[in-house]
Motif scaffolding. Structure first.
Motif, PDB file in Angstrom:
ATOM      1  N   VAL A 183      -5.862   7.261  -1.608  1.00  0.00           N
ATOM      2  CA  VAL A 183      -5.918   5.797  -1.585  1.00  0.00           C
ATOM      3  C   VAL A 183      -6.761   5.304  -0.410  1.00  0.00           C
ATOM      4  O   VAL A 183      -7.624   4.443  -0.560  1.00  0.00           O
TER       5      VAL A 183
ATOM      6  N   SER B 197     -10.579   6.277  -0.943  1.00  0.00           N
ATOM      7  CA  SER B 197     -11.199   5.535  -2.047  1.00  0.00           C
ATOM      8  C   SER B 197     -11.260   4.058  -1.703  1.00  0.00           C
ATOM      9  O   SER B 197     -12.223   3.368  -2.044  1.00  0.00           O
ATOM     10  N   ASP B 198     -10.250   3.575  -0.997  1.00  0.00           N
ATOM     11  CA  ASP B 198     -10.275   2.190  -0.543  1.00  0.00           C
ATOM     12  C   ASP B 198     -11.487   1.957   0.357  1.00  0.00           C
ATOM     13  O   ASP B 198     -12.202   0.970   0.225  1.00  0.00           O
TER      14      ASP B 198
ATOM     15  N   LYS C 162      -8.211  -2.948  -4.072  1.00  0.00           N
ATOM     16  CA  LYS C 162      -6.760  -3.026  -4.221  1.00  0.00           C
ATOM     17  C   LYS C 162      -6.384  -3.095  -5.690  1.00  0.00           C
ATOM     18  O   LYS C 162      -5.392  -2.508  -6.124  1.00  0.00           O
TER      19      LYS C 162
ATOM     20  N   ILE D  51       2.086   1.961  -3.407  1.00  0.00           N
ATOM     21  CA  ILE D  51       1.061   2.588  -4.237  1.00  0.00           C
ATOM     22  C   ILE D  51       0.993   4.079  -3.913  1.00  0.00           C
ATOM     23  O   ILE D  51       0.962   4.937  -4.797  1.00  0.00           O
TER      24      ILE D  51
ATOM     25  N   LEU E  48       0.828  -1.206   0.000  1.00  0.00           N
ATOM     26  CA  LEU E  48       0.000   0.000   0.000  1.00  0.00           C
ATOM     27  C   LEU E  48       0.863   1.257   0.000  1.00  0.00           C
ATOM     28  O   LEU E  48       0.574   2.232  -0.694  1.00  0.00           O
TER      29      LEU E  48
ATOM     30  N   LEU F 199      -5.322   2.706 -10.830  1.00  0.00           N
ATOM     31  CA  LEU F 199      -5.145   4.141 -10.613  1.00  0.00           C
ATOM     32  C   LEU F 199      -3.677   4.529 -10.812  1.00  0.00           C
ATOM     33  O   LEU F 199      -3.357   5.553 -11.422  1.00  0.00           O
TER      34      LEU F 199
ATOM     35  N   ALA G 143      -6.755   0.294  -7.151  1.00  0.00           N
ATOM     36  CA  ALA G 143      -5.661   1.176  -6.748  1.00  0.00           C
ATOM     37  C   ALA G 143      -4.494   1.015  -7.714  1.00  0.00           C
ATOM     38  O   ALA G 143      -3.842   1.989  -8.095  1.00  0.00           O
ATOM     39  N   THR G 144      -4.239  -0.220  -8.134  1.00  0.00           N
ATOM     40  CA  THR G 144      -3.163  -0.455  -9.078  1.00  0.00           C
ATOM     41  C   THR G 144      -3.483   0.163 -10.433  1.00  0.00           C
ATOM     42  O   THR G 144      -2.619   0.740 -11.096  1.00  0.00           O
TER      43      THR G 144
END
Lengths: 320, 443, 298, 244
Positions: free
Chosen positions: C257, C260-261, C274, C237, C234, C280, C277-278
């Motif tokens: 992050v 939004s998570d 997750k 990221i 994390l 993103l 996020a990647t």
């Protein structure tokens, strides 16, 4: 690379391949089977080495290529009833696509960002395997024992898991990877890749579009790693998320560093040594993480060129 | 001591024999006779019959010493060593001593397959045994099948009975998830509520729970309000609880991995005193003390136990011998360290499986590798095992077709941070028709 | 719209609450990583293990004080960063310095460190997940659901630690040195900045921040030897989105992050969160390869 | 004479700093042009813009009447603009042979449309270029082990091997010994038949000996332009630069 000697190289490579071929008649059962596995994993490491050793790009997400090949092949067999060879083709095709796509994004970054980005995408592939469990069967994965039809060549039919077939298939994969790597590095493309590794800006200023060359290296590296994954699925009958975990991305890094970055035989040596090291030590300790960790640290401090690198430095400067 | 042992065992045997007859009628009575009789013979007496070689029978023990299964692995190893010691002190297997050859698999299917290989071709063991985590079983079993070495797992997954594996893989002494759920669902729906929310880990083991709990709900006219899959990587759970529908009467939860305590605590924080009934699988709390901080919330909730952790849960003679031999105190912790809580609902499988192997070795007259076919066919002929020292968790019924056993289950209520057994299912509660037939596969 | 809002107000509130807590903790963990990279140009893959060590030491303190939560917690707040920082200093001295902070070598070396720390903790602490009691515990009852009061405290403490670090960077001499070294290590050295010891200290501070985060988080979850990987990923990221080396970017990205998570997890699925996020990260890189607040190279 | 390269109002600023401001430069084919000026005058920035290492903030660059302003560095090389580095930038771990071979290979690929397949083609060209700059004895030497003067020559050799239309030399004689400078000057003079040369140089002796035209820069702008004798006579230049 400086003082090439194509003849000596050809003799050495042929010698290594011959030795590995002959070993199957000598090795006791356990080592016979272990060597099959080492040759497949060494091919994976050789794919990795094309990127790290010959292009200077360190990826921490190579398990995504290995597992893409493995799952594409495995799913083709398991869910769609394909036989081994077409499934293998599908595996390679998928990895080529994935590595190219990743290259398009990740190669926009450089240096450590590239590392982190590959690591994260590797993790994303791992998560996808868990997420799309109706195809991948999640963490447990699946076995191909029942679904995989034997390979029919002419009148003969071979079971993929038969030890002799397995050894020779692994040997063939290894030979293919070795030949591809050796051809690559004496080819004009290989010369450019090495130039990029040594000094990317200078290479650009000599008129090369380094982005395209790196993309090529990434795709080839991914394709070889994916091919190793596909073959692994067929020969060892198991497809599972463990092959997409970050540890499986670090493994080829470790093997390549130990054997010698940027040497064609280093990955084999590193894979073999690590495999046997863990195998032997597991008899008296389960602390093999410590062994792995210590080797990594000692290598970067003491011998960043790795074993074959040392040989090249001290004895055989022509070693590819 | 031998003399004393016989009485309690005899009484248990009768009870279980009756229940088996009522279910299986004549088949059980006829075919089961061999197993049941031999199982009750005094081990010392029986050891005399297998003379000949006294070289040890070597059993490769695939153990999770590292990786996520390490807590279980520790107790599996203790149980296995205790069982081997007990067997050796009482005549060995067919007169031959047992030697356990452990290898760490790192709870990793990759390494698992290597370990099976090593057992078969390097250590040259007679059998491979002991794996718990289902992905390791999955990764290792193709290799066992190819090498044609019997592979006895202690993993409770449905993968053996589902037919996904091969003829060399057996799960003889631990009931699979499907059977567990079928056995308990009736009691849950009748006593705790008919509107259920399922919370389960997001991988195959969890899907077994999801699918068979859903099937059971349909059968009992109950309703599944929501199904919440939790990824194995989760470390915070609050967000899942928000999705539990308000009309939920009972929550069914099964979690494994290091996040379980957080899970339970956050569930407590989320609901406060105003909670639905809660039924959980002990997997969440294996190796965890019930008086751990934050677990008070569990008081008044229910758990499945395969084998009661507290000594008063199922006080049979066999259970006492077993508990003592493994070194577990009355509260389910290590005798030498009361903080070191056992994985009591799983590890009995190791003990029992070794005794089942012993049974198969002795009945088939196994001497070496050449007798594998005979041993496997003998094993497939088993109808079950009787409760006793060899099978302290209770009698088992065994299906040779699916290589899977069915056993009794316990439902316990948490009272004063302790488990109290409130219900015990019968073997037939968890019975389902085998859906695969390994005996048709070639050997 | 309004109906939907009323129906989902509980979920929205939870998403925001949970997301904010995640964001604060994430910011604290990622800050150490970002600081180390900014000043030393070193990507510390063992960062997650420093976090894990913090959690394990918190457990040790909790036990050392005879299971007194508050005392153990306070002790851990001192012991964990000091010990972990010390360990980091040693690894700087004996490993990183020897390889001259070469970016790729340091990554390999810190991967090695990651394995070594994991194994040592496994050997001496064991494989179990061990719980630690929260120093202050209460439950906050909202109209729709209850929530851990300690989690709110963690968010506040994390925020406080972020401020302290910020203050340190802006006001202290070390902060000045750090900023100078970040600009240009060679020039800083010629102006008399002891870059050698600045590196050691920065690496220790980065590790110490991770360890503090571990101490704060351990009562929410438990200490176990494999807990370091998730925060590491994390944090990666976060620092990539925020721009490697930019502290401001790190903070902003942690909140993007984290929150939004929270929302994706609550309304859809955490695994999806997750993965997104990647995605993103990919999107940010396509638009701006150096991250949101990253400096243009050259 | 035909115009080879023409810039119009070329500017580059970094933040608030105006490094290059409205430069109009016109280079003819085959000429040797020197750019002089004090440190920080914007000379290196200017050639970086020409060679594509930097993107201009405004203005245009034309090569043979074609707008190449926005081309990347590697594309500019493909169009014939080759830059040799002020700070020696070689493949230090590779032999001199390899260093030049990479350049030769790139050049042949451009000219023939595909990468050469036979090493013998490349070898011929590499040796020719190494001889041209006079380091043929060092063919197998690792570039990092060369003497500094030879490294500068290797740098030039790589430039030559790319067969440029415009060769940009950024302070090529810096750090060279007197005898090496002489050798260098004769080398450059021999090249001017086949290419245009843009030279950034501090050593006025070299400039006066080689340049046909001199451009004087100060604070990002062109201060003066003319033949060596014209520049020498220019008082403004003397004040800002020569007279120091």
């Amino acid at each position: 690379m400086n003082r090439r000697s194509p003849k000596k190289t050809a003799v050495l490579m042929a010698g290594v391949l011959l030795l590995l071929f002959v070993l199957q008649f000598i090795l006791p059962a356990y080592h016979h089977s272990t060597f099959s596995k080492i040759m497949v994993l060494a091919s994976y490491a050789m794919g990795f080495n094309i990127l790290l050793g010959y292009t200077g790009l360190m990826s921490l997400g190579h398990a995504m290529f290995f597992s893409t090949g493995m799952y594409a092949t495995g799913i083709s067999v398991y869910h769609f009833g394909y036989t081994g060879i077409p499934a293998l083709g599908i595996g390679v095709l998928c990895t080529v696509l994935v590595s190219m796509l990743l290259g398009l994004v990740a190669l926009r970054t450089s240096g450590v960002s590239f590392l982190i980005v590959t690591l994260m995408f590797g993790q994303a592939v791992f998560l996808s395997i868990l997420y799309f469990d109706q195809f991948t069967l999640g963490q447990d994965g699946f076995t191909l024992t029942k679904e995989l039809e034997p390979l029919v060549l002419g009148n003969a039919s071979y079971s993929y898991t038969d030890p002799t077939f397995k050894y020779n298939a692994a040997w063939f994969l290894f030979a293919l990877s070795l030949v591809i790597t050796n051809i690559l590095i004496i080819s004009p493309i290989g010369r450019v890749l090495i130039a990029i590794r040594e000094n990317e800006e200078r290479t650009q200023m000599l008129g090369y579009n380094t982005y395209l060359y790196k993309l090529f290296a990434m795709t080839l590296s991914g394709a070889l790693s994916g091919l190793a994954g596909s073959v692994h699925a067929l020969l060892f009958s198991y497809v599972g998320a463990t092959f997409a975990e970050i540890h499986h991305s670090i493994a080829p890094l470790l093997w390549t560093l130990l054997g010698g970055v940027g040497t064609t035989l280093g990955p084999l040596l590193g894979t073999g040594i690590m495999h046997y090291l863990i195998d032997f030590t597991s008899g008296w300790t389960s602390a093999y993480l410590l062994i792995v960790g210590a080797i990594l640290v000692l290598l970067v401090i003491g011998a960043p060129q790795g074993l074959m690198g040392l040989v090249r430095q001290k004895r055989l400067p022509w070693l590819p | 001591m031998e003399g004393k042992e016989k009485k309690p065992e005899q009484s248990v045997k009768n009870k279980s024999q009756i229940s088996r007859r009522s279910l299986f009628g004549t088949t059980a009575a006829v075919a089961g006779a061999g197993v049941l009789a031999s199982n009750l013979t005094d081990p010392i007496v029986r050891s005399a019959y297998a003379a000949g070689s006294d070289a040890p029978i070597r059993i490769g023990f695939q153990v999770h010493r590292t990786g996520i299964g390490a807590t279980y692995g520790k107790w599996y190893e203790r149980t296995t060593n205790a069982a081997a010691k007990y067997i050796n002190e009482h005549g060995g297997m067919g007169g031959r001593p047992v030697e356990i050859v452990p290898e760490d698999d790192g709870t990793d299917p990759k390494r698992g397959a290597d370990v099976v290989e090593k057992f078969a071709t390097q250590h040259k063991v007679d059998f491979v045994y002991g794996t718990l985590f289902s992905h390791v079983v999955m990764g290792s079993s193709p290799r066992a099948g190819e090498l044609k070495i019997p592979y006895f797992v202690v993993s409770e997954g449905y993968h053996v009975a589902s037919g996904a594996l091969n003829r060399y893989v057996f799960q003889p002494c631990i009931t699979d998830v499907r059977s567990q759920i079928s056995a308990m669902s009736g009691w849950i729906f009748n006593n705790l509520g008919k509107k259920m929310t399922l919370i389960y880990p997001d991988y195959a083991f969890g899907y077994n729970h999801r699918d068979y709990a859903s099937a059971a709900a349909e059968k009992h006219g109950a309703k599944i309000s929501a199904k919440l899959a939790i990824p194995p990587t989760a470390s915070s759970f609050t967000r899942y609880f928000a999705k539990i529908p308000k009309d939920t009467e009972v929550i069914y939860h099964v979690m494994v991995g290091p996040g379980v305590l957080t899970f339970v605590r956050e569930m407590g924080e989320h609901f406060g005193s105003n909670r639905p009934e809660i039924f959980g699988f002990i997997d969440s709390l294996e190796g965890v003390a019930l008086d751990s901080p934050g677990l008070d919330f569990l008081n008044g909730t229910y758990f499945w136990e395969a084998m009661p952790r507290y000594a008063d849960g199922y006080p049979t003679h066999g259970e006492k011998v077993y508990r003592n031999a493994v070194g577990v105190d009355a509260n389910g912790a290590s005798k030498s360290d009361s903080k070191d809580v056992s994985t009591y609902s799983h590890m009995f499988g190791c003990w029992e499986t070794l005794f089942a192997i012993k049974e198969a070795v002795e009945q088939s007259g196994y001497r070496d590798k050449r007798d594998y076919a005979n041993l496997i066919e003998t094993f497939e002929g088993f109808q079950g095992f009787n409760e006793g020292i060899a099978h302290p968790q209770g009698s088992k019924m065994f299906s040779g077709k699916s290589h899977q056993c069915y056993g009794q289950q316990f439902i316990s209520k948490v009272e004063n941070s302790k488990f109290d057994v409130v219900h015990r299912t019968s073997i037939e509660d968890g019975y389902y028709e085998p859906e695969t037939d390994y005996t048709k596969l070639p050997l | 719209m309004l109906v939907w809002f009323e129906d989902n107000v509980a979920l929205l509130f939870l998403a925001l609450l949970d997301g904010t807590v995640t964001a604060f903790v994430l910011a604290l963990i990622a800050l150490g990583l970002s600081l180390v990279f900014g000043v030393m140009r070193v990507v510390n893959v063992a960062h997650g293990e420093f976090f894990m060590l913090g959690a394990v030491l918190a457990w040790a303190c909790f036990h050392f004080t005879g299971n007194m939560p508050l005392l153990g917690f306070l002790l851990a707040l001192i012991v964990a960063p000091v010990l972990v920082g010390g360990l980091a200093m040693l690894s700087d001295r004996f490993i990183l310095h020897r390889i001259q902070y070469n970016p790729e070598s340091t990554i390999v070396a810190t991967i090695g460190l990651l394995y070594i720390i994991q194994q040592l903790v496994l050997s001496f602490f064991g494989p179990e997940a061990r719980p630690v009691e929260a120093p202050i515990y209460f439950r906050v009852q909202f109209p729709w659901f209850g929530y851990s009061g300690y989690k709110l405290i963690v968010a506040v403490l994390s925020g406080f630690l972020l401020l302290v670090t910020w203050f340190l960077m802006v006001r202290s001499k070390l902060g000045l040195y750090m900023r100078a070294t970040q600009q240009d290590a060679e020039i800083a050295q010629t102006f008399g900045v002891p870059t050698r010891s600045v590196y050691s200290k920065v690496f220790a501070i980065g590790a110490g921040l991770a360890a503090l985060a571990g101490v704060l988080v351990v009562p929410i979850r438990q200490a176990d030897y494999l807990m370091g990987l998730e925060p590491l990923l994390l944090s990666f990221i976060v620092v990539i989105i925020g721009g490697l080396g930019s502290l401001r970017g790190t903070l902003v990205a942690a909140f993007i992050v984290g929150i939004s998570d929270g929302f994706i997890s609550v309304f859809y699925e955490p695994t999806l969160a997750k993965m997104l996020a990647t995605v993103l990260v990919a999107a940010v890189l396509i638009v701006k390869p150096t991250g949101l607040f990253g400096e243009e190279p050259g | 004479m035909n115009s080879l390269l023409k810039t119009e109002g070329l500017s580059k600023h970094f933040g608030g700093l105006q490094a290059v401001e409205g430069v109009d430069l016109d280079l003819n084919e085959g000429e040797i042009r020197a750019v002089i000026g004090p440190n920080g005058a914007g000379k290196t920035t200017l050639v970086s813009l020409l060679s594509g290492r930097l993107r201009p903030s405004s203005g245009r660059i034309h090569l043979n009447q074609k707008d190449i302003t926005s081309f990347s560095a590697s594309r500019k090389v493909q169009f014939g603009i080759v830059y040799t580095f002020q700070v020696t930038s070689l493949f230090f771990n590779l032999s001199c042979y390899e260093n030049v071979a990479i350049a030769v290979q790139g050049c042949r690929a451009r000219e023939e449309g595909f990468l050469p397949r036979r090493e013998s083609d490349i070898r011929l060209n590499v040796r020719k270029v190494l001889e041209q700059v006079g380091i043929q004895e060092n063919e197998e030497t690792i570039a990092g082990n060369l003497a500094y003067g030879h490294q500068r020559l290797l740098e030039v050799a790589m430039g030559l091997a790319s067969r440029p239309k415009l060769l940009i030399l950024d302070e090529p004689t810096q750090g060279l010994a007197e005898s090496e400078i002489k050798h260098f000057c004769s080398l450059i003079r021999g090249l001017s038949d086949s290419m245009t040369i843009l030279l950034i140089e501090h050593n006025m002796q070299v400039v006066l000996e080689l340049a046909e035209q001199i451009t004087v820069m100060d604070q990002g702008r062109i201060l003066a332009e003319g033949t060596p004798s014209e520049i020498e006579a220019n008082i403004a230049v003397q004040e800002s630069y020569l007279g120091g």
